[in-house]
Design a protein around this motif. Structure first.
Motif, PDB file in Angstrom:
ATOM      1  N   THR A 203      -0.780  12.656   5.219  1.00  0.00           N
ATOM      2  CA  THR A 203      -0.794  12.310   6.638  1.00  0.00           C
ATOM      3  C   THR A 203      -0.647  10.801   6.834  1.00  0.00           C
ATOM      4  OG1 THR A 203      -2.164  14.206   7.255  1.00  0.00           O
ATOM      5  CG2 THR A 203      -2.186  12.326   8.744  1.00  0.00           C
ATOM      6  N   ALA A 204       0.334  10.401   7.660  1.00  0.00           N
ATOM      7  CA  ALA A 204       0.566   8.988   7.988  1.00  0.00           C
ATOM      8  C   ALA A 204       0.767   8.131   6.743  1.00  0.00           C
ATOM      9  CB  ALA A 204      -0.562   8.434   8.846  1.00  0.00           C
ATOM     10  N   ASN A 205       1.548   8.622   5.803  1.00  0.00           N
ATOM     11  CA  ASN A 205       1.824   7.825   4.605  1.00  0.00           C
ATOM     12  C   ASN A 205       2.306   6.427   5.008  1.00  0.00           C
ATOM     13  OD1 ASN A 205       4.382   7.010   2.678  1.00  0.00           O
ATOM     14  ND2 ASN A 205       2.554   7.614   1.540  1.00  0.00           N
ATOM     15  N   PRO A 206       1.710   5.366   4.473  1.00  0.00           N
ATOM     16  CA  PRO A 206       2.040   3.998   4.905  1.00  0.00           C
ATOM     17  C   PRO A 206       3.515   3.641   4.752  1.00  0.00           C
ATOM     18  CG  PRO A 206       0.026   3.999   3.595  1.00  0.00           C
ATOM     19  CD  PRO A 206       0.601   5.380   3.488  1.00  0.00           C
ATOM     20  N   ILE A 207       4.149   4.089   3.669  1.00  0.00           N
ATOM     21  CA  ILE A 207       5.562   3.745   3.457  1.00  0.00           C
ATOM     22  C   ILE A 207       6.438   4.437   4.489  1.00  0.00           C
ATOM     23  CG2 ILE A 207       7.466   3.769   1.799  1.00  0.00           C
ATOM     24  CD1 ILE A 207       5.386   3.732  -0.446  1.00  0.00           C
ATOM     25  N   ALA A 208       6.156   5.711   4.759  1.00  0.00           N
ATOM     26  CA  ALA A 208       6.923   6.432   5.771  1.00  0.00           C
ATOM     27  C   ALA A 208       6.705   5.824   7.156  1.00  0.00           C
ATOM     28  CB  ALA A 208       6.535   7.902   5.767  1.00  0.00           C
ATOM     29  N   CYS A 209       5.467   5.444   7.461  1.00  0.00           N
ATOM     30  CA  CYS A 209       5.189   4.800   8.755  1.00  0.00           C
ATOM     31  C   CYS A 209       5.913   3.467   8.882  1.00  0.00           C
ATOM     32  CB  CYS A 209       3.686   4.597   8.933  1.00  0.00           C
ATOM     33  SG  CYS A 209       2.766   6.119   9.255  1.00  0.00           S
ATOM     34  N   ALA A 210       5.969   2.697   7.789  1.00  0.00           N
ATOM     35  CA  ALA A 210       6.695   1.420   7.812  1.00  0.00           C
ATOM     36  C   ALA A 210       8.172   1.655   8.073  1.00  0.00           C
ATOM     37  CB  ALA A 210       6.486   0.687   6.491  1.00  0.00           C
TER      38      ALA A 210
ATOM     39  N   LEU B 160       0.861  -1.184   0.000  1.00  0.00           N
ATOM     40  CA  LEU B 160       0.000   0.000   0.000  1.00  0.00           C
ATOM     41  C   LEU B 160       0.892   1.227   0.000  1.00  0.00           C
ATOM     42  CD1 LEU B 160      -2.806   1.385   0.313  1.00  0.00           C
ATOM     43  CD2 LEU B 160      -2.465   1.212   2.806  1.00  0.00           C
ATOM     44  N   ASP B 161       0.727   2.087  -1.015  1.00  0.00           N
ATOM     45  CA  ASP B 161       1.579   3.265  -1.104  1.00  0.00           C
ATOM     46  C   ASP B 161       0.978   4.478  -0.400  1.00  0.00           C
ATOM     47  OD1 ASP B 161      -0.479   3.473  -2.910  1.00  0.00           O
ATOM     48  OD2 ASP B 161       0.761   4.196  -4.574  1.00  0.00           O
ATOM     49  N   GLN B 162      -0.345   4.670  -0.529  1.00  0.00           N
ATOM     50  CA  GLN B 162      -0.967   5.852   0.054  1.00  0.00           C
ATOM     51  C   GLN B 162      -2.469   5.638   0.178  1.00  0.00           C
ATOM     52  OE1 GLN B 162      -0.230   8.485   1.581  1.00  0.00           O
ATOM     53  NE2 GLN B 162      -1.970   9.853   1.327  1.00  0.00           N
ATOM     54  N   VAL B 163      -3.037   6.190   1.246  1.00  0.00           N
ATOM     55  CA  VAL B 163      -4.484   6.204   1.411  1.00  0.00           C
ATOM     56  C   VAL B 163      -4.847   7.419   2.252  1.00  0.00           C
ATOM     57  CG1 VAL B 163      -4.461   4.756   3.491  1.00  0.00           C
ATOM     58  CG2 VAL B 163      -6.539   4.888   2.105  1.00  0.00           C
ATOM     59  N   ILE B 164      -5.974   8.045   1.956  1.00  0.00           N
ATOM     60  CA  ILE B 164      -6.436   9.159   2.767  1.00  0.00           C
ATOM     61  C   ILE B 164      -6.561   8.699   4.219  1.00  0.00           C
ATOM     62  CG2 ILE B 164      -8.820   8.602   2.106  1.00  0.00           C
ATOM     63  CD1 ILE B 164      -9.525  11.529   2.562  1.00  0.00           C
ATOM     64  N   PHE B 165      -6.053   9.502   5.161  1.00  0.00           N
ATOM     65  CA  PHE B 165      -6.042   9.069   6.560  1.00  0.00           C
ATOM     66  C   PHE B 165      -7.263   9.562   7.321  1.00  0.00           C
ATOM     67  CE2 PHE B 165      -3.793   8.354  10.720  1.00  0.00           C
ATOM     68  CZ  PHE B 165      -3.536   7.003  10.499  1.00  0.00           C
ATOM     69  N   ALA B 166      -8.072  10.405   6.724  1.00  0.00           N
ATOM     70  CA  ALA B 166      -9.344  10.795   7.337  1.00  0.00           C
ATOM     71  C   ALA B 166     -10.356   9.679   7.075  1.00  0.00           C
ATOM     72  CB  ALA B 166      -9.842  12.105   6.737  1.00  0.00           C
ATOM     73  N   GLY B 167     -10.831   9.057   8.135  1.00  0.00           N
ATOM     74  CA  GLY B 167     -11.794   7.979   7.996  1.00  0.00           C
ATOM     75  C   GLY B 167     -11.190   6.629   7.687  1.00  0.00           C
ATOM     76  N   HIS B 168      -9.859   6.535   7.582  1.00  0.00           N
ATOM     77  CA  HIS B 168      -9.184   5.280   7.285  1.00  0.00           C
ATOM     78  C   HIS B 168      -7.942   5.138   8.169  1.00  0.00           C
ATOM     79  CE1 HIS B 168     -11.377   6.461   3.634  1.00  0.00           C
ATOM     80  NE2 HIS B 168     -11.573   5.166   3.464  1.00  0.00           N
ATOM     81  N   THR B 169      -7.452   3.920   8.260  1.00  0.00           N
ATOM     82  CA  THR B 169      -6.204   3.678   8.970  1.00  0.00           C
ATOM     83  C   THR B 169      -5.496   2.521   8.287  1.00  0.00           C
ATOM     84  OG1 THR B 169      -5.193   3.408  11.165  1.00  0.00           O
ATOM     85  CG2 THR B 169      -7.146   2.049  10.672  1.00  0.00           C
ATOM     86  N   HIS B 170      -4.306   2.186   8.766  1.00  0.00           N
ATOM     87  CA  HIS B 170      -3.565   1.060   8.194  1.00  0.00           C
ATOM     88  C   HIS B 170      -2.570   0.535   9.232  1.00  0.00           C
ATOM     89  CE1 HIS B 170      -0.372   4.032   7.538  1.00  0.00           C
ATOM     90  NE2 HIS B 170      -1.251   4.763   6.876  1.00  0.00           N
ATOM     91  N   GLU B 171      -2.088  -0.654   8.992  1.00  0.00           N
ATOM     92  CA  GLU B 171      -1.257  -1.345   9.978  1.00  0.00           C
ATOM     93  C   GLU B 171       0.026  -0.588  10.332  1.00  0.00           C
ATOM     94  OE1 GLU B 171       0.494  -5.831  10.876  1.00  0.00           O
ATOM     95  OE2 GLU B 171       0.171  -5.193   8.808  1.00  0.00           O
ATOM     96  N   PRO B 172       0.791  -0.062   9.371  1.00  0.00           N
ATOM     97  CA  PRO B 172       2.022   0.645   9.761  1.00  0.00           C
ATOM     98  C   PRO B 172       1.769   1.801  10.728  1.00  0.00           C
ATOM     99  CG  PRO B 172       2.062   0.180   7.416  1.00  0.00           C
ATOM    100  CD  PRO B 172       0.691  -0.174   7.895  1.00  0.00           C
ATOM    101  N   ALA B 173       0.688   2.570  10.515  1.00  0.00           N
ATOM    102  CA  ALA B 173       0.382   3.676  11.416  1.00  0.00           C
ATOM    103  C   ALA B 173      -0.010   3.172  12.800  1.00  0.00           C
ATOM    104  CB  ALA B 173      -0.740   4.539  10.842  1.00  0.00           C
TER     105      ALA B 173
END
Length: 419
Positions: A299-306, A69-82
């Motif tokens: 905000t909270a880009n998945p790659i940067a969080c990883a 996953l490269d990017q997803v809007i962080f308003a209303g969503h989340t992901h494992e790296p974050a």
């Protein structure tokens, strides 16, 4: 005017420096130039690189996440790296920092902190809108962060955009009480929302240092008057001062803390602003007008969080604290060489950060000796970027004794040649 490249570089006067040094690679404490020569990165590429360039565990995590996953809007969503990173941060930061807000840089993390503080008092219904800062401070280059930084050459053209703040004198050795008295006076007025400071070391302001006890007293004054304490640990965090965070020396917990730079080990841009439960709760409401209105597209880009998750795993798996301790000892020995050298003054150190001032007539960021020193070090394949007449060293934790010797040999040689 000769045009070489369409790129406008940061903090660069192109009329004086028309050519940039092209970098093609990085490994450990070294950068590789286009001509194949290696350059020692003695300032961690603007204080961001902790374990060394291209650390395999961090780079591996970036590659793995990029395929998921490269990017997803962080308003209303989340992901494992974050989610993983937030839990890791709660474990390693001071107790009492309970919530994590993601952003992209040190400047934005401070902007978020200021908005959190003002929002807190607004939602409480109290008219506290004044911010207290310390002279010679630097908190970033956005409008809010320039407002709370020193009014100087950095921001002079933009003064019409900046909001007013109250300023404390720097607590130089022997003059701490003056700073305490001024903070007490300001806070007792009852309209101060927050006090923001770089704990123990003022970075871009000249690597100015003050004691943990001074910081502790400043925080105690804030607490006495219910003023929020914002710790800007963008530079001082992630081991630079010898501990993971500078506030640990004073045994204080900020109401709001800003972390960036070394958060990803220096691999990708990412920042967090962490706050107490009380601040979060004042924004928590079924009234949508109390929403915390701040975001950025990444905000909270998945790659940067990883990358940040992998960076914190390096802290757990490798002897990072041992490297920091060894580096601090090497820095102390390096400074010792100049103890009785009249060409240098105000030798100082905090953990892995070492600094001293060159004795010249023109002091400060625009000292004429600054560009000359920079050019000299470049010829020595050494990335040192003096703050005017202030020389400082802040290398990655993986440097060797030979690397540190190279830094201080070059400083001595620069003084011989330029002075």
């Amino acid at each position: 005017m000769t045009r070489h490249s369409p790129i406008w570089h940061p903090f660069t006067q192109h009329a004086i420096m028309p050519e940039m040094t092209k970098i093609t690679g990085g490994c450990g404490a070294y950068l590789t130039k286009a001509d194949g020569e290696r350059m020692l990165d003695a300032i961690s590429s603007w204080w961001v690189v902790t374990h060394g360039h291209c650390h395999p565990h961090v780079i591996g995590a970036i590659k793995e996440q990029a395929d998921k996953l490269d990017q997803v809007i962080f308003a209303g969503h989340t992901h494992e790296p974050a989610e993983l990173l937030a839990q890791q941060l709660l474990r390693c930061t001071p107790d009492g920092l309970d919530y994590v807000f993601f952003s992209d840089s040190g400047s934005t993390s401070v902007e978020v902190a200021l908005k959190m503080a003002l929002g807190y008092w607004h939602h409480l219904g109290e008219k506290r809108q004044r911010v207290v800062v310390m002279e010679n401070s630097y908190h970033g280059d956005t409008i809010g962060t320039m407002s709370v930084g020193e009014r100087c050459v950095f921001n002079q053209p933009y003064n019409p955009l900046l909001f007013d703040v109250a300023k404390l004198p720097f607590p130089s050795a022997g003059n701490e009480q003056t700073t305490f008295d001024e903070l007490e006076k300001l806070c007792s007025a009852g309209d101060v929302a927050a006090f923001i400071v770089e704990p123990l070391v003022l970075g871009a302001g000249g690597m100015l240092m003050y004691s943990p006890q001074t910081l502790r007293t400043l925080v105690q004054i804030c607490k006495k008057h219910h003023v929020l304490f914002i710790a800007d640990e963008v530079m001082t965090g992630w081991g630079r001062t010898g501990k993971l965070f500078a506030c640990e020396y004073a045994q204080v917990t900020p109401d709001i803390a800003c972390y960036s730079k070394g958060l990803t080990g220096g691999s990708l841009p990412l920042a967090v602003t962490m706050c107490s439960e009380a601040i979060y709760n004042e924004h928590y409401s079924t009234d949508r007008s109390k929403t915390f209105f701040h975001s950025s597209s990444y905000t909270a880009n998945p790659i940067a969080c990883a990358a940040a998750v992998a960076n914190l795993e390096v802290w757990e798996r490798e002897p990072v604290y041992e490297r920091i301790e060894n580096l601090a000892k090497m820095q102390a020995a390096g400074l010792e060489r100049f103890k009785n050298d009249e060409r240098f003054t105000n030798l100082r150190q905090q953990g892995t950060i070492a600094a001293m001032d060159i004795n010249v007539r023109d002091h400060g960021y625009l000292s004429d000796v600054g560009p000359r020193l920079y050019a000299f070090f470049q010829k020595k394949n050494l990335l040192l970027r003096p703050l005017g007449n202030t020389l400082y060293s802040m290398p990655p934790y993986c440097v060797t004794q030979d690397d540190v010797n190279h830094i201080y040999d070059a400083m001595a040689e620069a003084a011989d040649e330029l002075l």
